[in-house]
Design a protein around this motif. Structure first.
Motif, PDB file in Angstrom:
ATOM      1  N   TRP A   4      36.093   2.429  15.047  1.00 49.59           N
ATOM      2  CA  TRP A   4      34.711   2.539  14.542  1.00 49.59           C
ATOM      3  C   TRP A   4      33.732   2.865  15.655  1.00 49.59           C
ATOM      4  O   TRP A   4      32.763   3.595  15.462  1.00 49.59           O
ATOM      5  N   GLU A   5      34.016   2.330  16.858  1.00 52.39           N
ATOM      6  CA  GLU A   5      33.121   2.571  17.995  1.00 52.39           C
ATOM      7  C   GLU A   5      33.082   4.051  18.392  1.00 52.39           C
ATOM      8  O   GLU A   5      32.083   4.537  18.905  1.00 52.39           O
ATOM      9  N   ARG A   6      34.205   4.698  18.157  1.00 52.83           N
ATOM     10  CA  ARG A   6      34.294   6.108  18.547  1.00 52.83           C
ATOM     11  C   ARG A   6      33.273   6.978  17.817  1.00 52.83           C
ATOM     12  O   ARG A   6      32.880   8.014  18.298  1.00 52.83           O
ATOM     13  N   VAL A   7      32.905   6.551  16.609  1.00 51.72           N
ATOM     14  CA  VAL A   7      32.012   7.389  15.794  1.00 51.72           C
ATOM     15  C   VAL A   7      30.675   6.697  15.496  1.00 51.72           C
ATOM     16  O   VAL A   7      29.907   7.177  14.678  1.00 51.72           O
ATOM     17  N   TRP A   8      30.424   5.590  16.174  1.00 54.66           N
ATOM     18  CA  TRP A   8      29.196   4.841  15.921  1.00 54.66           C
ATOM     19  C   TRP A   8      28.009   5.453  16.666  1.00 54.66           C
ATOM     20  O   TRP A   8      28.086   5.718  17.866  1.00 54.66           O
ATOM     21  N   ILE A   9      26.935   5.678  15.922  1.00 56.43           N
ATOM     22  CA  ILE A   9      25.715   6.224  16.523  1.00 56.43           C
ATOM     23  C   ILE A   9      24.733   5.084  16.775  1.00 56.43           C
ATOM     24  O   ILE A   9      24.407   4.324  15.862  1.00 56.43           O
ATOM     25  N   GLU A  12      18.942   3.577  18.060  1.00 58.56           N
ATOM     26  CA  GLU A  12      17.825   3.454  18.997  1.00 58.56           C
ATOM     27  C   GLU A  12      17.936   4.463  20.149  1.00 58.56           C
ATOM     28  O   GLU A  12      16.995   5.195  20.449  1.00 58.56           O
ATOM     29  N   ALA A  13      19.132   4.506  20.747  1.00 59.66           N
ATOM     30  CA  ALA A  13      19.330   5.415  21.891  1.00 59.66           C
ATOM     31  C   ALA A  13      19.304   6.873  21.444  1.00 59.66           C
ATOM     32  O   ALA A  13      18.641   7.710  22.056  1.00 59.66           O
ATOM     33  N   PHE A  14      20.013   7.161  20.365  1.00 56.10           N
ATOM     34  CA  PHE A  14      20.098   8.555  19.921  1.00 56.10           C
ATOM     35  C   PHE A  14      18.744   9.040  19.399  1.00 56.10           C
ATOM     36  O   PHE A  14      18.418  10.223  19.517  1.00 56.10           O
ATOM     37  N   GLY A  15      17.955   8.100  18.855  1.00 56.37           N
ATOM     38  CA  GLY A  15      16.628   8.474  18.357  1.00 56.37           C
ATOM     39  C   GLY A  15      15.735   9.056  19.433  1.00 56.37           C
ATOM     40  O   GLY A  15      14.822   9.833  19.162  1.00 56.37           O
TER      41      GLY A  15
ATOM     42  N   CYS B  61      25.362   6.216   7.435  1.00 59.44           N
ATOM     43  CA  CYS B  61      26.716   5.673   7.559  1.00 59.44           C
ATOM     44  C   CYS B  61      27.100   5.460   9.021  1.00 59.44           C
ATOM     45  O   CYS B  61      27.606   4.406   9.391  1.00 59.44           O
ATOM     46  N   HIS B  62      26.830   6.456   9.864  1.00 60.49           N
ATOM     47  CA  HIS B  62      27.293   6.378  11.249  1.00 60.49           C
ATOM     48  C   HIS B  62      26.488   5.413  12.123  1.00 60.49           C
ATOM     49  O   HIS B  62      26.862   5.173  13.272  1.00 60.49           O
ATOM     50  N   THR B  63      25.391   4.884  11.594  1.00 60.04           N
ATOM     51  CA  THR B  63      24.668   3.853  12.348  1.00 60.04           C
ATOM     52  C   THR B  63      24.971   2.459  11.781  1.00 60.04           C
ATOM     53  O   THR B  63      24.489   1.458  12.291  1.00 60.04           O
ATOM     54  N   ASP B  64      25.786   2.422  10.741  1.00 52.09           N
ATOM     55  CA  ASP B  64      26.104   1.160  10.055  1.00 52.09           C
ATOM     56  C   ASP B  64      27.465   0.630  10.531  1.00 52.09           C
ATOM     57  O   ASP B  64      28.524   1.073  10.068  1.00 52.09           O
ATOM     58  N   GLU B  65      27.404  -0.290  11.484  1.00 53.60           N
ATOM     59  CA  GLU B  65      28.624  -0.826  12.107  1.00 53.60           C
ATOM     60  C   GLU B  65      29.599  -1.378  11.066  1.00 53.60           C
ATOM     61  O   GLU B  65      30.801  -1.124  11.122  1.00 53.60           O
TER      62      GLU B  65
END
Lengths: 360, 87
Positions: A4-9, A12-15, B61-65
């Motif tokens: 899940w970490e591999r695709v987690w955005i 705050e940082a990406f914004g 989805c991708h910001t939802d852990e």
């Protein structure tokens, strides 16, 4: 890194990143819908390193990076095709597609995620960074030789002096080199201008006559590369075989490797690299490396040496070679003499084998 | 005296017309810039207009852990697990 970490955005940082203004599908393809299957049906992940994606905005770097050694892996093709023959190129391309494609470094492999070859994964929650991470980008690919040497991972062998000075890879390997700027049509990384070179930083170290350093006065620049005296024991791999499992998963096996330091003749003396002697490293290849894909795919195996020009990343001011004159002179142990080359590889290496150590 | 008053009236009328024309010119220039934007290409910066962001479904989805933990699956047989020796 967890899946899940591999695709987690990291919102705050990406914004804060300018790329967050661009629609996801613009770079990744797919469809922006709430359904998992439909959203990923035509998804391109990771984003391919093409002038049409990153190069749309990064106009200076897009095309050169696409053409660069990092992306095209031209060095592999140069060596493989020289050892093979045109009728086998198609089979070798199939082999490369299965075993080498994950090694092509895309823009994202250095600036947003870990390289595909180590499973990928966003490094900073999709926040883009200008300078690649030494551990999560550079040495994620350059792990077995460069990383272990630079970090000092081999027992009893010191890390590189530049590592101890807290220098990251990018201190020497600057953006223009990585993006292939003004580096057209190179056959491999030792083709073209020697950049970086030791002298580009060590300007104060005079070479040859009048250098006021006794050893530098005795040994002329054309006699040997800096690494002959200032690098030390490194890893050599003997044979690499590639295969696939029954369900088509590719894998490789390197059956034999060893540590050693071997000075031999420069296989390709050029104006840029005029040295007669250089450290030589055995590359992970043998005649049967690709036999899973067909018989005798390397009919011209002897066309290139298997002991190749090396620049070990374990530079030291003082090494076993610098202890005394007799560390090298009359000492065959550190020279690639005929007895150290496998009988089957004598012809391939005839141009790099040293008859004997220089006399004292 | 009469001529002086007439002269002042004329001066004020000309000033009013000049100010009105200048205002109209500025307004029409502004409308023109809105209707026909000029885009420039700067090296290392976006070279085209970026459409407004609409891909909120991806982002949600991708910001939802929690959702990612539920959906992300481990690859079955990673190549590095099968391979052996220095790569």
């Amino acid at each position: 890194m967890e899946p899940w970490e591999r695709v987690w955005i990291d919102a705050e940082a990406f914004g804060e990143d300018i790329h967050s203004y661009i629609n996801c599908t613009e770079c990744h393809g797919g469809e922006a819908v709430d359904d998992f299957e439909a959203a990923h049906a035509e998804q391109i992940t990771p984003v391919v390193n093409s002038p049409e994606v990153c190069g749309r905005c990064h106009v200076d770097n897009g095309q050169p990076a696409w053409d660069s050694l990092h992306n095209q892996l031209t060095g592999y093709d140069t060596a493989l095709y020289a050892r093979s023959a045109p009728e086998h190129y198609g089979t070798l391309e199939e082999m490369e597609a299965n075993h080498c494609n994950s090694c092509h470094a895309t823009c994202g492999d250095c600036h947003v995620s870990q390289p595909t070859s180590v499973g990928g994964g966003l490094v900073k929650g999709h926040d883009f960074y200008t300078t690649p991470s030494m551990s999560q980008n550079c040495t994620a690919c350059h792990g077995s030789r460069v990383k272990d040497e630079y970090y000092g991972a081999h027992e009893d062998i010191s890390s590189d002096v530049h590592f101890r000075a807290r220098m990251a890879c990018t201190a020497c390997h600057v953006a223009d080199e990585m993006h292939g700027i003004d580096m057209d049509n190179l056959a491999n990384r030792y083709d073209g201008t020697q950049d970086p070179s030791c002298e580009s930083c060590h300007e104060d170290i005079q070479l040859g006559k009048d250098s006021e350093i006794r050893e530098h006065e005795i040994h002329q620049p054309e006699d040997m590369s800096c690494q002959v005296c200032h690098s030390t024991t490194y890893i050599n791999c003997i044979n690499c075989h590639v295969e696939q499992t029954e369900n088509g998963t590719p894998f490789f096996t390197v059956e034999e490797n060893f540590l050693g330091f071997y000075i031999g003749l420069n296989p390709e003396v050029t104006e840029e690299r005029p040295y007669r002697l250089v450290p030589l490293r055995h590359v992970p290849i043998d005649r049967e490396s690709f036999s899973f894909y067909g018989e005798n795919l390397l009919p011209n195996y002897d066309a290139r040496p298997t002991w190749v020009y090396a620049t070990p990343h374990n530079i030291q001011r003082n090494t076993p070679q610098t202890e005394t004159c007799k560390s090298c002179h009359d000492n065959n142990d550190i020279f690639l003499t005929i007895d150290k080359v496998a009988e089957d590889e004598l012809i391939a290496n005839e141009n790099v084998i040293v008859e004997e150590a220089p006399e004292w | 005296m009469v001529f002086r008053e007439r002269g002042n009236k004329l001066k004020h009328r000309f000033t009013g017309i000049a100010l009105f024309s200048l205002g109209a010119l500025l307004v029409s220039a502004g409308i023109g810039m809105l209707l026909f934007p000029v885009t420039g290409v700067v090296s290392g910066s976006p070279s085209q207009d970026i459409p407004p962001f609409t891909d909120y479904a991806c982002l949600d989805c991708h910001t939802d852990e929690g959702r990612l933990k539920e959906l992300a699956v481990k690859p079955e047989e990673p190549e590095e697990a099968l391979s052996s020796g220095p790569g």
